[in-house]
Design an enzyme around this catalytic site. Structure first.
Site, PDB file in Angstrom:
ATOM      1  N   ARG A  51       0.804  -1.232   0.000  1.00 19.37           N
ATOM      2  CA  ARG A  51       0.000   0.000   0.000  1.00 19.37           C
ATOM      3  C   ARG A  51       0.831   1.274   0.000  1.00 19.37           C
ATOM      4  O   ARG A  51       0.592   2.182  -0.794  1.00 19.37           O
ATOM      5  CB  ARG A  51      -0.903   0.060   1.241  1.00 19.37           C
ATOM      6  CG  ARG A  51      -2.237  -0.605   1.095  1.00 19.37           C
ATOM      7  CD  ARG A  51      -2.618  -1.216   2.419  1.00 19.37           C
ATOM      8  NE  ARG A  51      -1.636  -2.205   2.752  1.00 19.37           N
ATOM      9  CZ  ARG A  51      -1.697  -3.472   2.320  1.00 19.37           C
ATOM     10  NH1 ARG A  51      -2.718  -3.875   1.647  1.00 19.37           N
ATOM     11  NH2 ARG A  51      -0.741  -4.331   2.585  1.00 19.37           N
ATOM     12  N   THR A  52       1.769   1.377   0.928  1.00 22.79           N
ATOM     13  CA  THR A  52       2.431   2.671   1.115  1.00 22.79           C
ATOM     14  C   THR A  52       3.245   3.034  -0.129  1.00 22.79           C
ATOM     15  O   THR A  52       3.134   4.151  -0.653  1.00 22.79           O
ATOM     16  CB  THR A  52       3.315   2.637   2.381  1.00 22.79           C
ATOM     17  OG1 THR A  52       2.537   2.109   3.450  1.00 22.79           O
ATOM     18  CG2 THR A  52       3.797   4.020   2.739  1.00 22.79           C
ATOM     19  N   LYS A  80      25.454  -3.430  -0.218  1.00 24.83           N
ATOM     20  CA  LYS A  80      26.934  -3.379  -0.270  1.00 24.83           C
ATOM     21  C   LYS A  80      27.489  -2.604   0.915  1.00 24.83           C
ATOM     22  O   LYS A  80      28.686  -2.340   0.985  1.00 24.83           O
ATOM     23  CB  LYS A  80      27.383  -2.695  -1.564  1.00 24.83           C
ATOM     24  CG  LYS A  80      26.880  -3.342  -2.831  1.00 24.83           C
ATOM     25  CD  LYS A  80      27.259  -2.474  -4.036  1.00 24.83           C
ATOM     26  CE  LYS A  80      26.347  -2.738  -5.205  1.00 24.83           C
ATOM     27  NZ  LYS A  80      26.402  -1.644  -6.189  1.00 24.83           N
ATOM     28  N   ARG A 101      10.947   3.963   3.777  1.00 23.31           N
ATOM     29  CA  ARG A 101      10.570   2.960   4.786  1.00 23.31           C
ATOM     30  C   ARG A 101      11.830   2.196   5.172  1.00 23.31           C
ATOM     31  O   ARG A 101      12.608   1.796   4.297  1.00 23.31           O
ATOM     32  CB  ARG A 101       9.522   1.993   4.245  1.00 23.31           C
ATOM     33  CG  ARG A 101       9.308   0.810   5.198  1.00 23.31           C
ATOM     34  CD  ARG A 101       8.127  -0.011   4.852  1.00 23.31           C
ATOM     35  NE  ARG A 101       6.892   0.725   5.101  1.00 23.31           N
ATOM     36  CZ  ARG A 101       5.671   0.191   5.024  1.00 23.31           C
ATOM     37  NH1 ARG A 101       5.540  -1.082   4.693  1.00 23.31           N
ATOM     38  NH2 ARG A 101       4.596   0.906   5.255  1.00 23.31           N
ATOM     39  N   HIS A 129       4.379   5.749  11.747  1.00 26.52           N
ATOM     40  CA  HIS A 129       3.952   5.599  10.349  1.00 26.52           C
ATOM     41  C   HIS A 129       3.008   6.773  10.064  1.00 26.52           C
ATOM     42  O   HIS A 129       1.795   6.611   9.951  1.00 26.52           O
ATOM     43  CB  HIS A 129       3.243   4.254  10.178  1.00 26.52           C
ATOM     44  CG  HIS A 129       3.036   3.810   8.763  1.00 26.52           C
ATOM     45  ND1 HIS A 129       3.160   4.655   7.671  1.00 26.52           N
ATOM     46  CD2 HIS A 129       2.687   2.597   8.245  1.00 26.52           C
ATOM     47  CE1 HIS A 129       2.907   3.977   6.567  1.00 26.52           C
ATOM     48  NE2 HIS A 129       2.629   2.724   6.888  1.00 26.52           N
TER      49      HIS A 129
HETATM   50  N1   CP Z   1      -0.488  -0.060   5.760  1.00 25.65           N
HETATM   51  C1   CP Z   1       0.745  -0.325   5.275  1.00 25.65           C
HETATM   52  O1   CP Z   1       1.745   0.288   5.681  1.00 25.65           O
HETATM   53  O2   CP Z   1       0.762  -1.292   4.315  1.00 25.65           O
HETATM   54  P1   CP Z   1       2.076  -1.756   3.516  1.00 25.65           P
HETATM   55  O3   CP Z   1       2.992  -2.392   4.517  1.00 25.65           O
HETATM   56  O4   CP Z   1       1.585  -2.685   2.454  1.00 25.65           O
HETATM   57  O5   CP Z   1       2.705  -0.506   2.946  1.00 25.65           O
END
Ligand code: CP
Length: 306
Positions: A51-52, A80, A101, A129
């Site tokens: 999603r993100t 590396k 992320r 998040h």
């Molecule tokens: N909600 C969320 O962070 O989903 P993903 O891990 O798929 O990005």
């Protein structure tokens, strides 16, 4: 230049404005379709995501911009040994804004200290998040009509679930918010959230184990997955993973207008039989995630429709 590392990086007034912009982007997509023409978003994902990452990419494309990036540490020069601080210096030469992320708490903060472009925290370890939180706020405000005077049940892995930590941080700034924290003992919210956020701000909350006992009082039920990747041993995960399963029988105990949210991915914690219930809002939540990320990109780039 601004970064988005925590939901608290925006004031309540700025969040209202951002959510208004996201709602306008939903209603009038063509108005914004060239806002980011000539701009590039870099998606730096050291951890898996559906999603993100893809909603950031869709958001940038909806704004007429382009996307570059990597979707795993293994496919980047992190494999590396390249540091986050060196990587962001490189990416600053290629892109106008980036979403990162990382499995390590604080990695996006480190990146922001060495970056000449806005850095968006797209999830750092078990910490925060913020773009999921803004998605959650947009979903609640759009479907409930308010962010005040709500009883919110947070259920599942409240220890490792970074979406829960970010959402609590964001919601304590609104009035009349009560939390019911529903988890097994081993997965309770960390002390730094309980003491430094909930207790420090005098927020009404209770910690319980039984979802059946709690569900009737809730305006929002926020289900979470047990975060397998953050457990130190498989045995503990297996013991915890099916502790809560929301099904039709439990939904029958809830208010007729309670909303069920989940940041997804789901494993077993919401039975698929709940998907057709009109109170199940988790797939709508995914769609709101695109609008909110469009609004975040535009806001951090300082772009407005003339
Ligand atoms: N909600 C969320 O962070 O989903 P993903 O891990 O798929 O990005």
């Amino acid at each position: 230049m601004r970064h988005l590392l925590s939901p608290l990086d925006f004031s309540v007034e700025e969040i209202d404005k951002l959510l208004d912009l996201a709602n306008d982007m939903e209603r009038n997509p063509s108005k914004y379709s060239e806002l980011c023409k000539g701009k590039k978003l870099a998606t730096l994902f050291y951890e898996p995501s559906t999603r993100t990452r893809l909603s950031f990419e869709a958001a940038m494309m909806n704004l007429g911009g382009n996307v570059i990036g990597f979707s795993s540490a293994a496919s980047s020069s992190a494999s590396k040994g390249e540091s986050v601080s060196d990587t962001i210096r490189i990416i600053s030469c290629y892109a106008d804004i980036c979403a990162m992320r990382h499995p390590k708490e604080g990695a996006p903060l480190v990146a922001s200290l060495h970056s000449s472009i806005p850095v968006i925290n797209a999830g750092d370890g078990g910490h925060q998040h913020p773009t999921q939180t803004l998605t959650d706020l947009l979903t609640i405000r759009s479907l409930k009509g308010r962010l005040n005077n709500l009883t919110i049940g947070l259920c599942g892995d409240l220890k490792f679930g970074r979406t829960v930590h970010s959402l609590i941080n964001a919601l304590v700034r609104y009035t009349g918010i009560k939390f019911v924290l529903i988890s097994p003992d081993e997965l309770k919210v960390p002390d730094y959230i309980r003491q430094d956020v909930l207790d420090a701000k005098g927020i009404e909350y209770k910690e319980v184990q039984s979802l059946d006992d709690a569900i009737a009082d809730l305006d929002i039920l926020y289900m979470t997955r047990v975060q397998k990747e953050r457990f130190f041993n498989e045995e503990d995960y297996l013991r915890m993973k099916d502790f809560y399963i929301l099904d039709k029988a439990k939904m029958a105990l809830a208010k007729p207008d309670m909303l069920v949210l989940h940041p997804l991915p789901r494993v077993n914690e919401i039975s698929v039989e709940v998907d057709d219930d009109e109170r199940a809002a988790y797939f709508k939540q995914v769609q709101y995630g695109v609008y909110v990320r469009m609004a975040i990109i535009a806001t951090l780039l300082g772009l407005e429709v003339k």
